[in-house]
Design a protein around this motif. Structure first.
Motif, mmCIF file in Angstrom:
data_model
loop_
_atom_site.group_PDB
_atom_site.id
_atom_site.type_symbol
_atom_site.label_atom_id
_atom_site.label_comp_id
_atom_site.label_asym_id
_atom_site.label_seq_id
_atom_site.Cartn_x
_atom_site.Cartn_y
_atom_site.Cartn_z
ATOM 1 N N SER A 21 0.831 -1.182 0.000
ATOM 2 C CA SER A 21 0.000 0.000 0.000
ATOM 3 C C SER A 21 0.879 1.250 0.000
ATOM 4 O O SER A 21 1.873 1.310 0.728
ATOM 5 N N GLY A 76 2.653 3.501 -4.968
ATOM 6 C CA GLY A 76 2.487 4.266 -6.199
ATOM 7 C C GLY A 76 1.740 3.558 -7.313
ATOM 8 O O GLY A 76 1.727 4.016 -8.449
ATOM 9 N N SER A 120 -1.581 3.113 -7.790
ATOM 10 C CA SER A 120 -2.704 3.908 -8.311
ATOM 11 C C SER A 120 -2.199 5.131 -9.066
ATOM 12 O O SER A 120 -2.785 5.533 -10.065
ATOM 13 N N THR A 121 -1.104 5.686 -8.580
ATOM 14 C CA THR A 121 -0.505 6.838 -9.261
ATOM 15 C C THR A 121 -0.100 6.445 -10.682
ATOM 16 O O THR A 121 -0.393 7.159 -11.644
HETATM 17 P P1 ADP Z 1 -0.888 2.606 -3.958
HETATM 18 O O1 ADP Z 1 -1.929 2.635 -5.031
HETATM 19 O O2 ADP Z 1 0.244 1.701 -4.271
HETATM 20 O O3 ADP Z 1 -1.447 2.368 -2.604
HETATM 21 P P2 ADP Z 1 -0.731 5.487 -4.398
HETATM 22 O O4 ADP Z 1 -0.307 5.709 -5.790
HETATM 23 O O5 ADP Z 1 -2.155 5.651 -4.047
HETATM 24 O O6 ADP Z 1 -0.205 4.071 -3.917
HETATM 25 O O7 ADP Z 1 0.082 6.448 -3.443
HETATM 26 C C1 ADP Z 1 1.485 6.656 -3.535
HETATM 27 C C2 ADP Z 1 1.892 7.781 -2.588
HETATM 28 O O8 ADP Z 1 1.334 9.006 -3.052
HETATM 29 C C3 ADP Z 1 1.375 7.610 -1.157
HETATM 30 O O9 ADP Z 1 2.368 8.095 -0.301
HETATM 31 C C4 ADP Z 1 0.142 8.465 -1.126
HETATM 32 O O10 ADP Z 1 -0.103 8.929 0.173
HETATM 33 C C5 ADP Z 1 0.498 9.572 -2.072
HETATM 34 N N1 ADP Z 1 -0.687 10.132 -2.764
HETATM 35 C C6 ADP Z 1 -1.547 9.417 -3.554
HETATM 36 N N2 ADP Z 1 -2.492 10.221 -4.079
HETATM 37 C C7 ADP Z 1 -2.241 11.456 -3.605
HETATM 38 C C8 ADP Z 1 -2.849 12.741 -3.802
HETATM 39 N N3 ADP Z 1 -3.923 12.907 -4.569
HETATM 40 N N4 ADP Z 1 -2.304 13.790 -3.144
HETATM 41 C C9 ADP Z 1 -1.217 13.646 -2.374
HETATM 42 N N5 ADP Z 1 -0.577 12.490 -2.153
HETATM 43 C C10 ADP Z 1 -1.076 11.393 -2.770
#
Ligand code: ADP
Ligand code: ADP
Length: 234
Positions: free
Chosen positions: A41, A44, A46-47
């Motif tokens: 978790s 990155g 989802s990013t």
């Molecule tokens: P995963 O999908 O692997 O859980 P994410 O891509 O959601 O990871 O998140 C990667 C990092 O970016 C995490 O530290 C998360 O807190 C941060 N993050 C994700 N989305 C946002 C956002 N919209 N604004 C700020 N930080 C974000």
């Protein structure tokens, strides 16, 4: 050339002081290839999905899909997420048919294609066990049922690219494995390019050709394994 080309991509949320969510990510995905992305978790995943689908621009690097640099939301992609995002004011059938309006914004063609889409939508709903729920509204269905409807919506327009972010997360284990087979059948019939994010290594190995492993602090791709003996039924 690869269908999806991710080259030296970095993503920092919220300006120079913000969270570095992804760095140095490079990845080529061939047309019709099925890729799975696993990792803890916050690493990155989802990013990465948001960058490929054009929902966010990367801070650094480029993303090319079907030969074009991604610069806004991609309409050729079908997407499904862990949290179903059905529109509350539409019934299940109309939710599943939504991509029709995105792919075909002209009223006249839309009317002429409606029958084809409706047929497709009903078939998919049957396939995921939602026959009989077409006229219900999202709030009348359980979370798992909404997630299954979201998967139908991602598939209804036969997208060339399928972006699936934990699409089976809210499902019990039996339903989940049934849906693996649904997804596998769709993939084998149409060979879309698929990028699937999952927490479940078994799911990744069962479904994909290649598994990418990501690590956090800050997010990057640390390993890649080709699945030697896909479990796919033939
Ligand atoms: P995963 O999908 O692997 O859980 P994410 O891509 O959601 O990871 O998140 C990667 C990092 O970016 C995490 O530290 C998360 O807190 C941060 N993050 C994700 N989305 C946002 C956002 N919209 N604004 C700020 N930080 C974000
Ligand atoms: P899940 O979230 O995994 O779909 P639930 O335990 O919430 O499972 O629901 C179990 C089953 O209950 C569903 O698969 C469905 O058959 C039935 N169900 C849920 N909501 C409705 C509804 N509105 N009308 C009829 N049956 C329903």
């Amino acid at each position: 050339s690869p269908f999806v080309q991710i080259d030296g991509v970095a993503m920092r949320y919220g300006g120079v002081e913000g969270t570095l969510a992804l760095r140095g990510a490079s990845l080529d995905v061939g047309e019709g290839e099925f890729i799975a992305v696993v990792g803890p978790s916050g690493c990155g995943k989802s990013t990465l999905m948001r960058l490929v689908t054009g929902l966010w621009p990367p801070t650094e690097g480029t993303v090319i899909v079907a030969g074009k640099e991604v610069s806004g939301p991609l309409s050729i992609a079908g997407m499904a997420f862990q949290n179903p995002t059905l529109l509350p004011w539409r019934n299940i059938l109309d939710n599943v048919m939504l991509p029709l309006e995105v792919v075909q914004p002209h009223r006249r063609q839309l009317r002429s294609q409606r029958g084809h889409y409706e047929h497709k939508a009903r078939e998919l709903l049957k396939l995921v066990g939602l026959a009989g729920f077409e006229a219900k509204f999202p709030w009348q269905l359980s979370g798992g049922m909404q997630q299954r409807a979201s998967l139908c919506r991602a598939l209804v327009h036969d997208p060339r690219l399928l972006m699936l972010d934990e699409p089976f997360g809210a499902l019990d284990v039996f339903t989940r494995e049934d849906l693996w087979d649904v997804l596998q059948d769709v993939w084998m019939a149409r060979k879309p390019t698929v990028i699937l994010v999952t927490h479940d290594l078994k799911e990744a190995v069962y479904l994909s050709d290649r598994v990418l492993i990501m690590s956090s602090r800050p997010g990057r791709i640390i390993a890649e394994r080709t699945v030697p003996y896909p479990r796919r039924r033939s």
